[in-house]
Design a protein around this motif. Sequence first.
Motif, PDB file in Angstrom:
ATOM      1  N   PRO A 348     -34.191  20.187  36.439  1.00 31.10           N
ATOM      2  CA  PRO A 348     -34.167  21.457  35.699  1.00 31.10           C
ATOM      3  C   PRO A 348     -33.973  21.318  34.195  1.00 31.10           C
ATOM      4  CG  PRO A 348     -32.104  21.136  36.877  1.00 31.10           C
ATOM      5  CD  PRO A 348     -33.023  20.040  37.319  1.00 31.10           C
ATOM      6  N   ASP A 349     -33.227  20.324  33.763  1.00 25.35           N
ATOM      7  CA  ASP A 349     -32.972  20.246  32.329  1.00 25.35           C
ATOM      8  C   ASP A 349     -32.639  18.819  31.926  1.00 25.35           C
ATOM      9  OD1 ASP A 349     -30.394  19.807  33.217  1.00 25.35           O
ATOM     10  OD2 ASP A 349     -29.699  21.825  32.754  1.00 25.35           O
ATOM     11  N   LYS A 350     -32.644  18.598  30.619  1.00 23.13           N
ATOM     12  CA  LYS A 350     -32.202  17.334  30.031  1.00 23.13           C
ATOM     13  C   LYS A 350     -31.161  17.675  28.972  1.00 23.13           C
ATOM     14  CE  LYS A 350     -36.424  14.575  30.630  1.00 23.13           C
ATOM     15  NZ  LYS A 350     -37.386  13.667  29.952  1.00 23.13           N
ATOM     16  N   LYS A 351     -29.988  17.104  29.106  1.00 26.00           N
ATOM     17  CA  LYS A 351     -28.912  17.382  28.168  1.00 26.00           C
ATOM     18  C   LYS A 351     -28.708  16.186  27.246  1.00 26.00           C
ATOM     19  CE  LYS A 351     -26.501  20.249  31.584  1.00 26.00           C
ATOM     20  NZ  LYS A 351     -25.268  20.404  32.389  1.00 26.00           N
ATOM     21  N   ARG A 352     -28.493  16.498  25.966  1.00 25.63           N
ATOM     22  CA  ARG A 352     -28.243  15.446  24.972  1.00 25.63           C
ATOM     23  C   ARG A 352     -27.001  15.830  24.176  1.00 25.63           C
ATOM     24  NH1 ARG A 352     -33.792  16.090  25.344  1.00 25.63           N
ATOM     25  NH2 ARG A 352     -34.996  14.159  25.677  1.00 25.63           N
ATOM     26  N   SER A 353     -26.252  14.840  23.787  1.00 25.77           N
ATOM     27  CA  SER A 353     -25.020  15.111  23.042  1.00 25.77           C
ATOM     28  C   SER A 353     -24.967  14.251  21.790  1.00 25.77           C
ATOM     29  CB  SER A 353     -23.799  14.823  23.928  1.00 25.77           C
ATOM     30  OG  SER A 353     -23.783  13.460  24.320  1.00 25.77           O
ATOM     31  N   ARG A 354     -24.002  14.566  20.923  1.00 23.21           N
ATOM     32  CA  ARG A 354     -23.789  13.786  19.697  1.00 23.21           C
ATOM     33  C   ARG A 354     -22.291  13.520  19.536  1.00 23.21           C
ATOM     34  NH1 ARG A 354     -28.113  14.526  15.812  1.00 23.21           N
ATOM     35  NH2 ARG A 354     -29.547  16.187  16.423  1.00 23.21           N
ATOM     36  N   ASP A 355     -21.966  12.384  18.961  1.00 23.04           N
ATOM     37  CA  ASP A 355     -20.609  12.188  18.454  1.00 23.04           C
ATOM     38  C   ASP A 355     -20.506  12.988  17.167  1.00 23.04           C
ATOM     39  OD1 ASP A 355     -19.823  10.513  20.482  1.00 23.04           O
ATOM     40  OD2 ASP A 355     -20.474   8.691  19.442  1.00 23.04           O
ATOM     41  N   SER A 356     -19.593  13.947  17.128  1.00 23.55           N
ATOM     42  CA  SER A 356     -19.534  14.830  15.962  1.00 23.55           C
ATOM     43  C   SER A 356     -18.097  15.294  15.714  1.00 23.55           C
ATOM     44  CB  SER A 356     -20.445  16.051  16.155  1.00 23.55           C
ATOM     45  OG  SER A 356     -20.029  16.803  17.280  1.00 23.55           O
ATOM     46  N   ALA A 357     -17.904  15.820  14.529  1.00 23.75           N
ATOM     47  CA  ALA A 357     -16.614  16.418  14.157  1.00 23.75           C
ATOM     48  C   ALA A 357     -16.899  17.654  13.322  1.00 23.75           C
ATOM     49  CB  ALA A 357     -15.758  15.430  13.382  1.00 23.75           C
ATOM     50  N   VAL A 358     -16.095  18.697  13.511  1.00 23.18           N
ATOM     51  CA  VAL A 358     -16.268  19.949  12.790  1.00 23.18           C
ATOM     52  C   VAL A 358     -14.992  20.255  12.006  1.00 23.18           C
ATOM     53  CG1 VAL A 358     -16.743  22.420  12.996  1.00 23.18           C
ATOM     54  CG2 VAL A 358     -17.862  20.802  14.555  1.00 23.18           C
ATOM     55  N   PHE A 359     -15.166  20.610  10.734  1.00 24.10           N
ATOM     56  CA  PHE A 359     -14.018  20.886   9.863  1.00 24.10           C
ATOM     57  C   PHE A 359     -14.177  22.279   9.243  1.00 24.10           C
ATOM     58  CE2 PHE A 359     -15.011  16.383   9.830  1.00 24.10           C
ATOM     59  CZ  PHE A 359     -13.789  15.791  10.115  1.00 24.10           C
ATOM     60  N   ASN A 360     -13.050  22.973   9.137  1.00 24.55           N
ATOM     61  CA  ASN A 360     -13.008  24.241   8.410  1.00 24.55           C
ATOM     62  C   ASN A 360     -12.456  23.938   7.029  1.00 24.55           C
ATOM     63  OD1 ASN A 360     -12.376  26.755   7.319  1.00 24.55           O
ATOM     64  ND2 ASN A 360     -11.899  27.644   9.308  1.00 24.55           N
ATOM     65  N   VAL A 361     -13.335  23.966   6.034  1.00 23.29           N
ATOM     66  CA  VAL A 361     -12.946  23.619   4.668  1.00 23.29           C
ATOM     67  C   VAL A 361     -13.013  24.889   3.818  1.00 23.29           C
ATOM     68  CG1 VAL A 361     -13.401  22.163   2.672  1.00 23.29           C
ATOM     69  CG2 VAL A 361     -13.866  21.304   4.994  1.00 23.29           C
ATOM     70  N   ARG A 364     -15.308  27.430   5.036  1.00 25.12           N
ATOM     71  CA  ARG A 364     -16.659  26.956   5.338  1.00 25.12           C
ATOM     72  C   ARG A 364     -16.595  25.935   6.464  1.00 25.12           C
ATOM     73  NH1 ARG A 364     -19.742  24.809   0.271  1.00 25.12           N
ATOM     74  NH2 ARG A 364     -21.379  24.805   1.867  1.00 25.12           N
ATOM     75  N   ILE A 365     -17.529  26.029   7.406  1.00 26.92           N
ATOM     76  CA  ILE A 365     -17.581  25.095   8.520  1.00 26.92           C
ATOM     77  C   ILE A 365     -18.462  23.909   8.130  1.00 26.92           C
ATOM     78  CG2 ILE A 365     -18.278  24.755  10.924  1.00 26.92           C
ATOM     79  CD1 ILE A 365     -15.846  26.526  10.572  1.00 26.92           C
ATOM     80  N   VAL A 366     -17.890  22.716   8.189  1.00 27.30           N
ATOM     81  CA  VAL A 366     -18.624  21.479   7.878  1.00 27.30           C
ATOM     82  C   VAL A 366     -18.713  20.650   9.151  1.00 27.30           C
ATOM     83  CG1 VAL A 366     -18.676  19.377   6.517  1.00 27.30           C
ATOM     84  CG2 VAL A 366     -17.827  21.511   5.497  1.00 27.30           C
ATOM     85  N   ALA A 367     -19.934  20.323   9.543  1.00 26.55           N
ATOM     86  CA  ALA A 367     -20.153  19.509  10.747  1.00 26.55           C
ATOM     87  C   ALA A 367     -20.705  18.146  10.339  1.00 26.55           C
ATOM     88  CB  ALA A 367     -21.140  20.199  11.685  1.00 26.55           C
ATOM     89  N   VAL A 368     -20.098  17.121  10.908  1.00 26.21           N
ATOM     90  CA  VAL A 368     -20.551  15.747  10.682  1.00 26.21           C
ATOM     91  C   VAL A 368     -20.921  15.162  12.038  1.00 26.21           C
ATOM     92  CG1 VAL A 368     -19.965  13.462   9.809  1.00 26.21           C
ATOM     93  CG2 VAL A 368     -19.033  15.506   8.699  1.00 26.21           C
ATOM     94  N   SER A 369     -22.143  14.657  12.157  1.00 21.71           N
ATOM     95  CA  SER A 369     -22.555  14.154  13.470  1.00 21.71           C
ATOM     96  C   SER A 369     -23.436  12.926  13.334  1.00 21.71           C
ATOM     97  CB  SER A 369     -23.314  15.237  14.246  1.00 21.71           C
ATOM     98  OG  SER A 369     -24.533  15.553  13.612  1.00 21.71           O
ATOM     99  N   LYS A 370     -23.453  12.160  14.400  1.00 27.04           N
ATOM    100  CA  LYS A 370     -24.311  10.981  14.490  1.00 27.04           C
ATOM    101  C   LYS A 370     -25.586  11.351  15.237  1.00 27.04           C
ATOM    102  CE  LYS A 370     -20.564   7.607  14.298  1.00 27.04           C
ATOM    103  NZ  LYS A 370     -19.895   6.449  14.970  1.00 27.04           N
ATOM    104  N   PRO A 371     -26.571  10.448  15.294  1.00 29.79           N
ATOM    105  CA  PRO A 371     -27.807  10.778  16.022  1.00 29.79           C
ATOM    106  C   PRO A 371     -27.526  11.161  17.466  1.00 29.79           C
ATOM    107  CG  PRO A 371     -28.105   8.798  14.710  1.00 29.79           C
ATOM    108  CD  PRO A 371     -26.650   9.140  14.647  1.00 29.79           C
ATOM    109  N   ARG A 372     -28.331  12.060  17.997  1.00 29.14           N
ATOM    110  CA  ARG A 372     -28.094  12.531  19.350  1.00 29.14           C
ATOM    111  C   ARG A 372     -28.410  11.446  20.369  1.00 29.14           C
ATOM    112  NH1 ARG A 372     -32.635  16.764  21.542  1.00 29.14           N
ATOM    113  NH2 ARG A 372     -34.478  15.462  21.238  1.00 29.14           N
ATOM    114  N   SER A 373     -27.819  11.597  21.511  1.00 26.18           N
ATOM    115  CA  SER A 373     -27.940  10.596  22.565  1.00 26.18           C
ATOM    116  C   SER A 373     -29.262  10.750  23.306  1.00 26.18           C
ATOM    117  CB  SER A 373     -26.794  10.764  23.567  1.00 26.18           C
ATOM    118  OG  SER A 373     -26.957  11.982  24.286  1.00 26.18           O
ATOM    119  N   GLY A 374     -29.523   9.783  24.188  1.00 30.59           N
ATOM    120  CA  GLY A 374     -30.591   9.962  25.140  1.00 30.59           C
ATOM    121  C   GLY A 374     -30.218  11.062  26.116  1.00 30.59           C
ATOM    122  N   ALA A 375     -31.242  11.531  26.842  1.00 28.05           N
ATOM    123  CA  ALA A 375     -31.010  12.664  27.739  1.00 28.05           C
ATOM    124  C   ALA A 375     -30.274  12.241  28.998  1.00 28.05           C
ATOM    125  CB  ALA A 375     -32.342  13.302  28.109  1.00 28.05           C
ATOM    126  N   GLN A 376     -29.433  13.151  29.496  1.00 26.80           N
ATOM    127  CA  GLN A 376     -28.841  12.980  30.808  1.00 26.80           C
ATOM    128  C   GLN A 376     -29.279  14.162  31.672  1.00 26.80           C
ATOM    129  OE1 GLN A 376     -24.565  13.656  29.248  1.00 26.80           O
ATOM    130  NE2 GLN A 376     -24.475  14.296  31.393  1.00 26.80           N
TER     131      GLN A 376
END
Length: 490
Positions: A348-361, A364-376
């Motif tokens: 039914p679907d393919k899910k992908r994730s990223r190592d990321s962090a979100v900061f409220n500065v 303002r919301i600042v998101a820092v992330s790495k390349p997304r993963s392969g699908a699961q």
Amino acid sequence: MAISYIGIGALATHADTITPAYPAGATVGRLAVLQVVSAHTDESIPATPSGWNLAGTVAGGGGVFGAAAGPRRLTFFTRVLLGSDAAPTARIPSGSTGSLIAGRITILDRSAGTGWRWAAAFAEDTSSGTGFSAVSTTALTWAAGDVAVVGYGVPLSTAAFSAEAITATGITFGAVTERADDAVTDGHDARLVAATCSVSSGTGTQAPTLAATLSAASTGVAGVLRIREAASDVEATAQSVFPPRLLLSATGLLADNIVSVSLFRQVGSTLTPVRAATDVDTSGQNVLLRIDAEQPLGVQFDYLAVLTDVNGLHWEAYSSPVTSTVTSDVISDAIRGIGAAVTIQSWPDKKRSRDSAVFNVGGRIVAVSKPRSGAQATVTVRTLTDEDGDALQAVLDSATEGVVLIRKQATMAGVDNHLAVVADSEDRTWYNEVRFWQLETYETEPWPDELEAAGFTLQNIADNYSSLQDLADAFTPGTLLDIAMWDFGP
């Protein structure tokens, strides 16, 4: 097997651009050789005509470029004719005082072989005289039946040639036949000479000596284009096993002096390296065998062999088209050569994730992330018989590096893939043999190339066992299926 001379076209000359005509007999499958003699202040190499190959070139003869003096360039181009071929255009840069270019096309035919192979060697004679003689700087492989197209280029248009000759230690050449001896009076002058002969006997790797007698003293260059009927080929043979596997054989390697082979699977314009078949050293071998257990299903494709000979030249050979068809989807371990017939029930679907962090500065919301993963994904498949269910169980029990290959019956982008199975559950029914399987998967890279697909040939058996009794002892109390599944690799 024999290579025959068909004819030579008319001379074309100009200060910078020529379009020489084909002689009669320029038909599909024959080999055209364009011999060019040129001169330029910069000793420029003529541009390769569209659809032709630069087989080799050299400039030399010594001295300073000038009227009837200094270096001249000799170049060979080749083309396997397709039929109704347009006449080639060869150019050198314009605007050079005294520049010139001249050329003729020679046509050859073959009676056998899978194609054409060629290699070039060149020499220069910097000592002015009427006896031209020079040893080439490149050693070529020679065998009976080879044909030599010999060319000369000198700066003196009035130096007519005779007694053209080629020699090499241990090689016997037949009579040399002069095909052209042309005075070129464009620019600073030149002379274009062409001749042919064949190897009567002898084999070896030798640098040829090129010689001739001139009617007037001159320096210059000479070259030989050694031409051979190709023996090498690639074939794909389906094996009578499930999941489908193909035995690939690159053959005739010794006759073409092939020292390295790479095999590719080609679907449309996409090339994929065949497992454990990249830059394989085949020195001294006549055949390279590989098993391909990862081919797509239900689509037509073929195999490309890239062959590298002892001179470093690359050649291509294609198999006949292949279509692997089965009546189910397939999950397999291509390394061990095992697999199961399944039906892909749900994906039914393919899910992908990223190592990321979100900061409220500061609001303002600042998101820092790495390349997304392969699908699961959770993939549901169905097996229809106990045999298929047990086969899938075997694949999941012992999948090489935990990786399986899933393929649709008619291959489909986004479905055909290598999957790491991290968990599975089996759902049985009490009233029939149908089983449903929930596979927790992650898309992953294929197995490393050094893991060769399991498979066997009679040669593998012969290499490992000296008698039928040795074979029986090794597999007692096994069956022929055990032999078929055995990995005879290192």
